[in-house]
Write a protein that holds these residues in place. Structure first.
Motif, PDB file in Angstrom:
ATOM      1  N   VAL A 232     100.320 -68.168  68.331  1.00  0.00           N
ATOM      2  CA  VAL A 232      99.262 -68.768  67.112  1.00  0.00           C
ATOM      3  C   VAL A 232      99.322 -70.167  67.542  1.00  0.00           C
ATOM      4  O   VAL A 232     100.322 -70.993  67.478  1.00  0.00           O
ATOM      5  N   GLN A 233      98.026 -70.452  67.758  1.00  0.00           N
ATOM      6  CA  GLN A 233      97.837 -72.057  68.233  1.00  0.00           C
ATOM      7  C   GLN A 233      97.109 -72.645  66.975  1.00  0.00           C
ATOM      8  O   GLN A 233      96.111 -71.962  66.576  1.00  0.00           O
ATOM      9  N   PHE A 234      97.558 -73.569  66.712  1.00  0.00           N
ATOM     10  CA  PHE A 234      96.966 -74.512  65.444  1.00  0.00           C
ATOM     11  C   PHE A 234      96.443 -75.895  65.930  1.00  0.00           C
ATOM     12  O   PHE A 234      96.665 -76.332  67.125  1.00  0.00           O
ATOM     13  N   ALA A 235      95.433 -76.468  65.241  1.00  0.00           N
ATOM     14  CA  ALA A 235      94.879 -77.541  65.670  1.00  0.00           C
ATOM     15  C   ALA A 235      95.625 -78.856  65.219  1.00  0.00           C
ATOM     16  O   ALA A 235      95.648 -80.018  66.084  1.00  0.00           O
ATOM     17  N   THR A 236      96.684 -78.755  64.405  1.00  0.00           N
ATOM     18  CA  THR A 236      97.279 -79.751  63.955  1.00  0.00           C
ATOM     19  C   THR A 236      98.994 -79.217  63.629  1.00  0.00           C
ATOM     20  O   THR A 236      99.252 -78.342  63.426  1.00  0.00           O
TER      21      THR A 236
END
Length: 149
Positions: free
Chosen positions: A34-38
């Motif tokens: 799961v990739q987040f922006a922050t």
């Protein structure tokens, strides 16, 4: 050819929707990133996944714990794939990878945020031209998903 799924959050927030989708991935023995922006959002969801349910948790890890190769769910802000995931979730407008690197890419966006909605539409057009299987899902009032396209 990969599947690229767009999930529009409109009724319930990410914190309610993401764990259910991750549970389904684990039921199928899929390894997930799961990739987040922050980093702040990544840290918040990291803490939340340990406590979101009274009768369980979602096994996961981040770069801080190390050993990503052992994580069925890996949370990150980076574009790498250290746990060799076959499914990649992108939230909070994280950049879209080359879908061919995964069996399934899940792009989740806030349909109540006009900027996020416009960006999702732009990404839809970009992916549509690549030949990957593309679907669009909208939240139902009960928290489930209806396929719209």
């Amino acid at each position: 050819m990969s599947e690229v799924l767009f999930y529009q959050l409109s009724k319930f927030p990410l914190e309610r929707a993401l764990p259910t989708l991750l549970e389904k991935c684990l039921e199928r023995d899929w390894v997930v990133t799961v990739q987040f922006a922050t980093e702040e959002r990544c840290d918040a969801i990291d803490a939340y996944l340990w406590t979101y349910s009274e009768d369980g948790f979602l096994p996961h890890g981040t770069k801080k714990e190390g050993h990503p190769e052992y994580q069925p769910i890996y949370l990150t802000t980076e574009s790498d794939n250290p746990n060799e995931a076959i499914v990649r979730f992108l939230v909070d407008r994280a950049p879209l990878p080359d879908p061919a690197q995964y069996q399934r890419v899940v792009y989740m966006f806030d349909g109540n945020d006009q900027d996020a909605l416009q960006e999702a539409r732009k990404r839809w057009v970009e992916v549509k031209d690549t030949g990957h299987d593309l679907t669009y899902w909208a939240q139902t009032d009960s928290g489930g998903w209806d396929r719209k396209a």
